[in-house]
Write a protein that holds these residues in place. Structure first.
Motif, PDB file in Angstrom:
ATOM      1  N   UNK A 151       0.834  -1.202   0.000  1.00 14.07           N
ATOM      2  CA  UNK A 151       0.000   0.000   0.000  1.00 14.07           C
ATOM      3  C   UNK A 151       0.870   1.255   0.000  1.00 14.07           C
ATOM      4  N   UNK A 152       1.911   1.261   0.820  1.00 12.32           N
ATOM      5  CA  UNK A 152       2.777   2.446   0.915  1.00 12.32           C
ATOM      6  C   UNK A 152       3.522   2.683  -0.400  1.00 12.32           C
ATOM      7  N   UNK A 153       4.004   1.614  -1.010  1.00  9.55           N
ATOM      8  CA  UNK A 153       4.728   1.757  -2.281  1.00  9.55           C
ATOM      9  C   UNK A 153       3.790   2.294  -3.367  1.00  9.55           C
ATOM     10  N   UNK A 154       2.574   1.762  -3.393  1.00 11.62           N
ATOM     11  CA  UNK A 154       1.604   2.264  -4.366  1.00 11.62           C
ATOM     12  C   UNK A 154       1.317   3.728  -4.167  1.00 11.62           C
ATOM     13  N   UNK A 155       1.229   4.160  -2.910  1.00 14.19           N
ATOM     14  CA  UNK A 155       0.965   5.565  -2.608  1.00 14.19           C
ATOM     15  C   UNK A 155       2.126   6.448  -3.058  1.00 14.19           C
ATOM     16  N   UNK A 156       3.359   5.983  -2.821  1.00 11.68           N
ATOM     17  CA  UNK A 156       4.542   6.740  -3.248  1.00 11.68           C
ATOM     18  C   UNK A 156       4.555   6.908  -4.767  1.00 11.68           C
ATOM     19  N   UNK A 157       4.276   5.833  -5.486  1.00  4.62           N
ATOM     20  CA  UNK A 157       4.283   5.892  -6.954  1.00  4.62           C
ATOM     21  C   UNK A 157       3.148   6.766  -7.479  1.00  4.62           C
ATOM     22  N   UNK A 158       1.978   6.683  -6.830  1.00  9.56           N
ATOM     23  CA  UNK A 158       0.851   7.513  -7.264  1.00  9.56           C
ATOM     24  C   UNK A 158       1.164   8.989  -7.063  1.00  9.56           C
ATOM     25  N   UNK A 159       1.800   9.313  -5.937  1.00  7.01           N
ATOM     26  CA  UNK A 159       2.178  10.705  -5.685  1.00  7.01           C
ATOM     27  C   UNK A 159       3.239  11.167  -6.679  1.00  7.01           C
ATOM     28  N   UNK A 160       4.185  10.285  -7.001  1.00  8.44           N
ATOM     29  CA  UNK A 160       5.210  10.637  -7.988  1.00  8.44           C
ATOM     30  C   UNK A 160       4.579  10.876  -9.352  1.00  8.44           C
ATOM     31  N   UNK A 161       3.568  10.063  -9.693  1.00 10.71           N
ATOM     32  CA  UNK A 161       2.888  10.244 -10.977  1.00 10.71           C
ATOM     33  C   UNK A 161       2.131  11.570 -11.007  1.00 10.71           C
ATOM     34  N   UNK A 162       1.518  11.935  -9.882  1.00 11.76           N
ATOM     35  CA  UNK A 162       0.791  13.209  -9.824  1.00 11.76           C
ATOM     36  C   UNK A 162       1.723  14.397  -9.989  1.00 11.76           C
ATOM     37  N   UNK A 163       2.988  14.219  -9.622  1.00  7.12           N
ATOM     38  CA  UNK A 163       3.953  15.319  -9.711  1.00  7.12           C
ATOM     39  C   UNK A 163       4.549  15.476 -11.109  1.00  7.12           C
ATOM     40  N   UNK A 164       4.282  14.508 -11.997  1.00  9.32           N
ATOM     41  CA  UNK A 164       4.824  14.603 -13.356  1.00  9.32           C
ATOM     42  C   UNK A 164       4.177  15.765 -14.101  1.00  9.32           C
ATOM     43  N   UNK A 165       4.947  16.493 -14.891  1.00  5.91           N
ATOM     44  CA  UNK A 165       4.356  17.591 -15.669  1.00  5.91           C
ATOM     45  C   UNK A 165       3.470  17.058 -16.779  1.00  5.91           C
ATOM     46  N   UNK A 166       2.291  17.652 -16.904  1.00  4.10           N
ATOM     47  CA  UNK A 166       1.374  17.270 -17.973  1.00  4.10           C
ATOM     48  C   UNK A 166       0.941  18.530 -18.715  1.00  4.10           C
ATOM     49  N   UNK A 167       1.352  18.661 -19.968  1.00  6.74           N
ATOM     50  CA  UNK A 167       0.982  19.855 -20.731  1.00  6.74           C
ATOM     51  C   UNK A 167      -0.517  19.935 -20.936  1.00  6.74           C
ATOM     52  N   UNK A 168      -1.020  21.176 -21.064  1.00  9.82           N
ATOM     53  CA  UNK A 168      -2.445  21.375 -21.263  1.00  9.82           C
ATOM     54  C   UNK A 168      -2.931  20.826 -22.586  1.00  9.82           C
ATOM     55  N   UNK A 169      -2.057  20.796 -23.587  1.00  4.79           N
ATOM     56  CA  UNK A 169      -2.413  20.258 -24.901  1.00  4.79           C
ATOM     57  C   UNK A 169      -1.709  18.929 -25.098  1.00  4.79           C
ATOM     58  N   UNK A 170      -2.482  17.915 -25.477  1.00  6.05           N
ATOM     59  CA  UNK A 170      -1.918  16.573 -25.600  1.00  6.05           C
ATOM     60  C   UNK A 170      -0.966  16.457 -26.789  1.00  6.05           C
TER      61      UNK A 170
END
Length: 336
Positions: free
Chosen positions: A175-194
């Motif tokens: 559970x903790x590892x999944x949470x760490x990876x999910x938070x890391x994914x949320x921190x990735x830059x995502x441009x407004x235009x795909x």
């Protein structure tokens, strides 16, 4: 009812489940969390004989409770989001999932395994190899294989060695590892235009006149040569048909274009466009090709604007086939 049977709610639930199993009903307990499943199993293991009257009383109470229910809610966020489906925006859905994960009540792994492949690849290349090994274990075999194969050799070897450490991992650590990876994914830059800027510019220039397209590319060459090269790779025009279309797909494309439009497109006189027209005709039956040649010759000399418009309609048909029916364009030589 308790006074009559002397059974607690868990014992009654055990009786109902046992009766359903006896009746060969399809019983799915996956909606229960692990603790509830364990308690139910323990309760069933501790029970012995139940007399017929007690059985009937439990069934009656169970049916009465079902009839008294007016409306039910899922009881968790995943079920709620499934009900709401497309009625929430992606941003709102992601925000709700993050809030639940941060509270420790949600399962972060559906969020991680559902990430776009490019985000999974970024995590695989940048997070600790121990975390990456666990992530690969949770992905589908196809996803994991694709992600692992794209790693450089040294990192792939390190991840493979770390995989041995996933054998004895417990639920809380998972559970903790999944949470760490999910938070890391949320921190990735995502441009407004795909779509990348070069792709958008290329799509626009696909349907511009050849003179305007050449002028724009000349300007970009002077101002930003790297961007200009990316735009060139994204452009697909009538002249690119010989190098980007499989000859076997030509009949399919011809069927998707109005014949009069096709004839005007085949009447091209400039060198590259005429070569594309010849490529199309070469990959049709001789009878059809001869008929189209005769019609194109009968048109005489077309205005450049009319020829461009017809060629653009052919390109638009190819793009539709690509998006809707899986037509594959051959990648430019320097992209392979």
């Amino acid at each position: 009812m308790n006074a009559q049977t002397g059974l607690n709610p868990r014992q009654k639930a055990a009786i109902i489940v046992r009766l359903l199993l006896d009746d060969e009903a399809e019983v799915n307990l996956e909606g229960f969390d692990n603790d509830r499943q364990t308690l139910l199993a323990e309760e069933m293991a501790n029970m012995d004989l139940i007399d017929r009257q007690t059985r009937d009383d439990v069934i009656s109470e169970f049916c009465d409770n079902l009839e008294a229910v007016g409306v039910t809610f899922p009881g968790d966020l995943d079920g709620t989001l499934e009900i709401l489906a497309d009625r929430l925006s992606k941003d709102a859905t992601d925000r709700l999932r993050r809030l639940v994960m941060m509270s420790g009540r949600g399962d972060p792994w559906p969020r991680v395994t559902g990430l776009p492949q490019e985000d999974i690849q970024v995590l695989a290349e940048n997070e600790a190899v121990e975390l990456v090994a666990v992530m690969l274990s949770k992905l589908s075999v196809a996803q994991a294989s694709k992600t692992f194969s794209a790693l450089d050799r040294e990192r792939a070897q390190m991840v493979a060695q770390a995989m041995a450490m996933t054998r004895d991992i417990g639920p809380q650590a998972l559970q903790r590892i999944g949470l760490v990876l999910a938070q890391a994914a949320d921190a990735l830059p995502h441009p407004g235009m795909e779509a990348p800027a070069s792709g958008r510019m290329g799509d626009i220039l696909n349907f511009a006149s050849s003179d305007l397209r050449d002028d724009v590319l000349d300007l970009l060459d002077r101002e930003d040569a790297v961007f200009a090269e990316d735009v060139r790779r994204a452009i697909f025009t009538f002249a690119h048909i010989p190098e980007r279309i499989d000859p076997r797909d030509i009949p399919r494309i011809v069927r998707a274009v109005d014949q009069q439009v096709l004839v005007r497109a085949l009447a091209q006189k400039t060198e590259k466009e005429a070569a594309a027209a010849a490529f199309i005709l070469t990959n049709l039956s001789q009878r059809m090709a001869d008929g189209l040649r005769e019609e194109a010759a009968a048109l005489g000399t077309l205005r450049p604007k009319d020829a461009d418009e017809a060629a653009n309609e052919v390109v638009a048909a190819i793009r539709r086939l690509q998006m809707e029916e899986g037509l594959t364009l051959i990648q430019p030589e320097d992209d392979r």
